[in-house]
Design an enzyme around this catalytic site. Sequence first.
Site, PDB file in Angstrom:
ATOM      1  N   CYS A  84      -9.632  -4.128   1.180  1.00 16.83           N
ATOM      2  CA  CYS A  84      -9.092  -4.475   2.492  1.00 16.83           C
ATOM      3  C   CYS A  84      -8.611  -3.199   3.169  1.00 16.83           C
ATOM      4  O   CYS A  84      -7.988  -2.344   2.535  1.00 16.83           O
ATOM      5  CB  CYS A  84      -7.937  -5.462   2.355  1.00 16.83           C
ATOM      6  N   HIS A 138      -5.229 -10.564   8.717  1.00  9.87           N
ATOM      7  CA  HIS A 138      -6.448  -9.922   9.186  1.00  9.87           C
ATOM      8  C   HIS A 138      -6.642 -10.177  10.679  1.00  9.87           C
ATOM      9  O   HIS A 138      -6.259 -11.228  11.200  1.00  9.87           O
ATOM     10  CB  HIS A 138      -7.661 -10.448   8.414  1.00  9.87           C
ATOM     11  N   PHE A 139      -7.280  -9.222  11.349  1.00  7.94           N
ATOM     12  CA  PHE A 139      -7.484  -9.371  12.789  1.00  7.94           C
ATOM     13  C   PHE A 139      -8.558  -8.399  13.256  1.00  7.94           C
ATOM     14  O   PHE A 139      -8.905  -7.436  12.569  1.00  7.94           O
ATOM     15  CB  PHE A 139      -6.187  -9.104  13.560  1.00  7.94           C
ATOM     16  N   HIS A 169      -9.320  -5.150  10.933  1.00  7.82           N
ATOM     17  CA  HIS A 169      -8.553  -5.237   9.686  1.00  7.82           C
ATOM     18  C   HIS A 169      -9.089  -6.410   8.874  1.00  7.82           C
ATOM     19  O   HIS A 169      -8.886  -7.568   9.218  1.00  7.82           O
ATOM     20  CB  HIS A 169      -7.064  -5.450   9.993  1.00  7.82           C
ATOM     21  N   ASN A 238      -6.039  -1.550  -0.266  1.00  8.01           N
ATOM     22  CA  ASN A 238      -5.961  -2.267  -1.549  1.00  8.01           C
ATOM     23  C   ASN A 238      -7.025  -1.670  -2.449  1.00  8.01           C
ATOM     24  O   ASN A 238      -8.212  -1.985  -2.297  1.00  8.01           O
ATOM     25  CB  ASN A 238      -6.226  -3.773  -1.383  1.00  8.01           C
ATOM     26  N   HIS A 288       0.827   0.825   5.302  1.00  9.08           N
ATOM     27  CA  HIS A 288      -0.396   0.274   5.906  1.00  9.08           C
ATOM     28  C   HIS A 288      -0.103  -0.585   7.115  1.00  9.08           C
ATOM     29  O   HIS A 288      -1.015  -0.999   7.825  1.00  9.08           O
ATOM     30  CB  HIS A 288      -1.197  -0.516   4.879  1.00  9.08           C
ATOM     31  N   GLY A 289       1.164  -0.889   7.382  1.00  9.00           N
ATOM     32  CA  GLY A 289       1.498  -1.724   8.525  1.00  9.00           C
ATOM     33  C   GLY A 289       2.995  -1.841   8.688  1.00  9.00           C
ATOM     34  O   GLY A 289       3.773  -1.104   8.066  1.00  9.00           O
ATOM     35  N   ALA A 290       3.398  -2.772   9.539  1.00  6.49           N
ATOM     36  CA  ALA A 290       4.822  -2.968   9.800  1.00  6.49           C
ATOM     37  C   ALA A 290       5.528  -3.607   8.606  1.00  6.49           C
ATOM     38  O   ALA A 290       6.713  -3.362   8.376  1.00  6.49           O
ATOM     39  CB  ALA A 290       5.012  -3.829  11.049  1.00  6.49           C
ATOM     40  N   GLY A 291       4.823  -4.429   7.848  1.00  7.78           N
ATOM     41  CA  GLY A 291       5.438  -5.089   6.689  1.00  7.78           C
ATOM     42  C   GLY A 291       6.209  -6.335   7.109  1.00  7.78           C
ATOM     43  O   GLY A 291       6.982  -6.314   8.069  1.00  7.78           O
TER      44      GLY A 291
END
Length: 378
Positions: A84, A138-139, A169, A238, A288-291
């Site tokens: 991912c 996912h988007f 994503h 991942n 990897h992102g905002a969490g």
Amino acid sequence: MGRSILSSQHSTQQSTRATVTVFAESGSWIESDAVDQCHQVAALDGMIHVAGMPDLHPGKGAPIGAAMLSSVLYPLLVGSDIGCGIAVFPIRLKRVVPERLAGRFPDLDEPVDPADLPGTDIPAGYTDQLGTVGRGNHFVELARVDEVLDGGHAERLGLTAGDTVLIVHSGSRGLGERILRSHTEVHGAGPAADPAAYLAAHDEAVRWGHLNRRIMAERVADALGAELGEPVTDVCHNSAEVRGGHYLHRKGAAPGDGTDVLIAGTRGTRSFLVAGHAGAGAGHSVAHGAGRKMSRSDALRRGRAKHTVEELRRTAVGSIVVCGDRQLLFEEAPGAYKRIEQVIGDLVAHRLATPVVSTVPLVTYKTADLAPRKGGRR
């Protein structure tokens, strides 16, 4: 329950030699359950070091937002969505009208026909779900480059303020699930009996994820009548790799040693493309992102008390959300996530990354919208 960590960076020595370090500034919100999971992982046989990113939050069986170094390979620490990741493609449109473009997005829940991909090498021969985005976080997002934060680096990537990009994503879909299930059905949460065989299957899933993101980008560009460029970045978060004779597991953590990484905010906030320069103490990784700061059930419950479905289809930055799944609209609401600016600030404070550009969403696709939209097709 969660808590704000009290120190900017802390390490603790386990009964074994494994250490845990969380890279977050004082005042950043890190759930205690996530920190506890880091220590549980650190107690596994062969574990050497666990690095928690500022987007750290609890996951199923292992923390999300962590890089974990061990002399033993644990498939569960990578999870089911092997490969991912997030890709960023330059995309050129004649006119950018979000309301109209939202109605032209293709149905990315419907897989492509492999016959339409002549000459394409499909990893593991897995054709199910090819070209689909999946659920959860996912988007696929049409976004605008908002602010250039490192002019020289942005120029090298060919990005300028006002450019449009397509952010994708997604991961290996059912292929990754099949690989993990084949392990857990026999070995549960234990180590890989044949690390080489697992890594070979893992690498196929990573390649599948890259191909899947590319196919979705091409599907969207074709539907929008747009010109698609080569990706400026396509990095999975991942994964597992052999590093220095050990196994480096990443779950919700992107390679951050000389890599450009898109760190996703939410559908209603900015995202940031950063140049990663993380060292061994951080598992050579970045966030990897905002969490998440809320579980899906909490986000659903609180969201329904505060918002209507229609309110969630238009974000605070004026972007459009394409999502026919009402529950998913609430579960993935911007308020369910941490502030992306805080996550980026923590990475900068710990010298793990340098922001290059920020992006602002125009249209975010989650799942096919069955309701007709004004100014566009169903």
